[in-house]
Design a protein around this motif. Structure first.
Motif, PDB file in Angstrom:
ATOM      1  N   GLY A 194       0.810  -1.210   0.000  1.00 10.90           N
ATOM      2  CA  GLY A 194       0.000   0.000   0.000  1.00 10.90           C
ATOM      3  C   GLY A 194       0.844   1.260   0.000  1.00 10.90           C
ATOM      4  N   LEU A 195       1.895   1.286   0.820  1.00 11.54           N
ATOM      5  CA  LEU A 195       2.769   2.447   0.871  1.00 11.54           C
ATOM      6  C   LEU A 195       3.554   2.613  -0.429  1.00 11.54           C
ATOM      7  CD1 LEU A 195       4.175   2.091   4.519  1.00 11.54           C
ATOM      8  CD2 LEU A 195       2.544   3.815   3.708  1.00 11.54           C
ATOM      9  N   LYS A 196       4.017   1.495  -0.968  1.00 12.10           N
ATOM     10  CA  LYS A 196       4.829   1.535  -2.196  1.00 12.10           C
ATOM     11  C   LYS A 196       4.042   2.067  -3.385  1.00 12.10           C
ATOM     12  CE  LYS A 196       6.397  -2.479  -3.477  1.00 12.10           C
ATOM     13  NZ  LYS A 196       5.995  -2.788  -4.857  1.00 12.10           N
ATOM     14  N   LYS A 197       2.726   1.909  -3.309  1.00 10.60           N
ATOM     15  CA  LYS A 197       1.870   2.407  -4.393  1.00 10.60           C
ATOM     16  C   LYS A 197       1.801   3.923  -4.390  1.00 10.60           C
ATOM     17  CE  LYS A 197      -2.769   1.903  -6.350  1.00 10.60           C
ATOM     18  NZ  LYS A 197      -4.108   1.261  -6.204  1.00 10.60           N
ATOM     19  N   ASN A 198       2.063   4.554  -3.253  1.00 11.27           N
ATOM     20  CA  ASN A 198       1.859   5.994  -3.113  1.00 11.27           C
ATOM     21  C   ASN A 198       3.110   6.783  -2.773  1.00 11.27           C
ATOM     22  OD1 ASN A 198      -1.221   6.143  -3.303  1.00 11.27           O
ATOM     23  ND2 ASN A 198      -0.965   4.600  -1.691  1.00 11.27           N
ATOM     24  N   MET A 199       4.262   6.125  -2.676  1.00 11.77           N
ATOM     25  CA  MET A 199       5.500   6.819  -2.343  1.00 11.77           C
ATOM     26  C   MET A 199       6.687   6.017  -2.835  1.00 11.77           C
ATOM     27  SD  MET A 199       5.745   6.149   1.794  1.00 11.77           S
ATOM     28  CE  MET A 199       4.178   6.979   2.081  1.00 11.77           C
ATOM     29  N   PRO A 200       7.885   6.605  -2.861  1.00 11.93           N
ATOM     30  CA  PRO A 200       9.078   5.864  -3.299  1.00 11.93           C
ATOM     31  C   PRO A 200       9.306   4.617  -2.456  1.00 11.93           C
ATOM     32  CG  PRO A 200       9.545   8.211  -3.165  1.00 11.93           C
ATOM     33  CD  PRO A 200       8.185   8.017  -2.562  1.00 11.93           C
ATOM     34  N   VAL A 201       9.901   3.612  -3.058  1.00 10.82           N
ATOM     35  CA  VAL A 201      10.059   2.319  -2.397  1.00 10.82           C
ATOM     36  C   VAL A 201      10.910   2.430  -1.128  1.00 10.82           C
ATOM     37  CG1 VAL A 201      12.055   1.674  -3.808  1.00 10.82           C
ATOM     38  CG2 VAL A 201      10.656  -0.109  -2.756  1.00 10.82           C
ATOM     39  N   VAL A 202      11.921   3.294  -1.137  1.00  7.65           N
ATOM     40  CA  VAL A 202      12.780   3.445   0.052  1.00  7.65           C
ATOM     41  C   VAL A 202      11.965   3.970   1.229  1.00  7.65           C
ATOM     42  CG1 VAL A 202      14.745   4.667   1.045  1.00  7.65           C
ATOM     43  CG2 VAL A 202      14.892   3.768  -1.284  1.00  7.65           C
ATOM     44  N   ALA A 203      11.121   4.967   0.970  1.00  9.14           N
ATOM     45  CA  ALA A 203      10.268   5.516   2.027  1.00  9.14           C
ATOM     46  C   ALA A 203       9.287   4.463   2.519  1.00  9.14           C
ATOM     47  CB  ALA A 203       9.510   6.742   1.501  1.00  9.14           C
TER      48      ALA A 203
END
Length: 291
Positions: free
Chosen positions: A147-156
């Protein structure tokens, strides 16, 4: 930046909703059982169940398929589990060897060790390790990371999901509610103490260690396509070793090297942080040189 902060807060809101619901449900269960001593355990278990169940509405909302969470087809998934377990053994076994060699871990001579007792502890620890790994990896390296990777850079996404993973391990309290003090607010009192425990300075060493553990698993998940099976296997391998280590060994509290482990599980601490951090850095150096 504000957009990233907003998305990073969503998991906290889900956690608050799950824990609050668990407090109310636990109160109702305790009323029926008439056993306030079980309140803390009930809240913990119900929170875990609710977080796991939250995956399904989240998948529907984000239009995710199981492949988006990292689940591969069954034959590959079943092959990944033992492969990941082997990775878990390879990456954590050196830690226990070092701790034994330094005298931090000493054999527990108080138990009547025999093949039957060892086999029982081995099987029970393995089953519990698999259960823990399935739940935590599905939530953190599955739904949350995706879910996070869909909306922000993968490192973040890796850092934020790993921070939540580490924090959840300290969402606990040792306070027991007496029958005369038990009421509908009791669970929320425990919940407040549990959240305060997350920011307890005494847990800093273990928190950093668990953060690096989460990063290691998240890197594995993002570097290998549909690799949640590897993450589950690796996580289970780690948990199994920790539980077996705690069964067979005692921690020498007088060891001059005691600072290498944390007081939480006598394993995850500066030594694990350095070792897994080195492994992560080594992987990316190797990848860069190879390319």
């Amino acid at each position: 930046m504000k957009r990233y902060i907003a998305y990073s807060i969503v998991p906290l809101l889900v956690l608050l909703a799950a824990t609050s619901t668990a407090c109310v449900l636990s109160y109702l269960i305790v009323l029926v059982q008439d056993d306030p001593s079980s309140l803390r355990t009930l809240i913990t278990r119900l929170t875990q169940i609710l977080l796991l169940l939250s995956i399904f509405p989240a998948m529907a909302y984000l239009n995710f398929k199981k492949e988006d969470l990292g689940f591969s087809v069954r034959p590959i998934f079943l092959k990944q589990l033992p492969q990941g377990f082997g990775l878990g053994l390879i990456t954590l076994m050196p830690i226990f060897m070092i701790l034994y060699a330094l005298g931090v871990n000493v054999v527990d001579d108080s138990q009547p060790w025999d093949s039957g007792l060892i086999a029982k502890k081995t099987i029970l620890s393995l089953l519990l390790a698999l259960l823990i790994a399935v739940v935590e990896e599905s939530v953190f390296r599955g739904m949350l990371l995706a879910g996070l990777k869909k909306n922000m850079p993968v490192v973040a996404a890796i850092l934020i999901s790993s921070a939540y993973f580490a924090a959840l391990h300290f969402l606990d309290t040792r306070t027991e509610i007496s029958p005369q003090d038990f009421n509908i607010f009791s669970g929320f009192i425990l919940l407040g103490e549990a959240f305060a425990n997350i920011v307890n300075p005494k847990n800093a060493s273990a928190f950093v260690g668990l953060l690096v553990v989460g990063i290691f698993l998240a890197v594995l998940r993002t570097q290998v396509k549909e690799s949640l099976g590897l993450c589950i296997g690796c996580h289970a391998g780690w948990v199994w070793q920790i539980k077996m280590n705690n069964s067979i060994f005692n921690t020498n509290m007088n060891s001059e090297y005691l600072y290498l482990v944390s007081i939480n599980n006598n394993t995850v601490g500066p030594l694990v942080t350095g070792w897994l951090g080195f492994a992560i850095a080594g992987y990316f150096v190797y990848k860069k040189l190879r390319n």
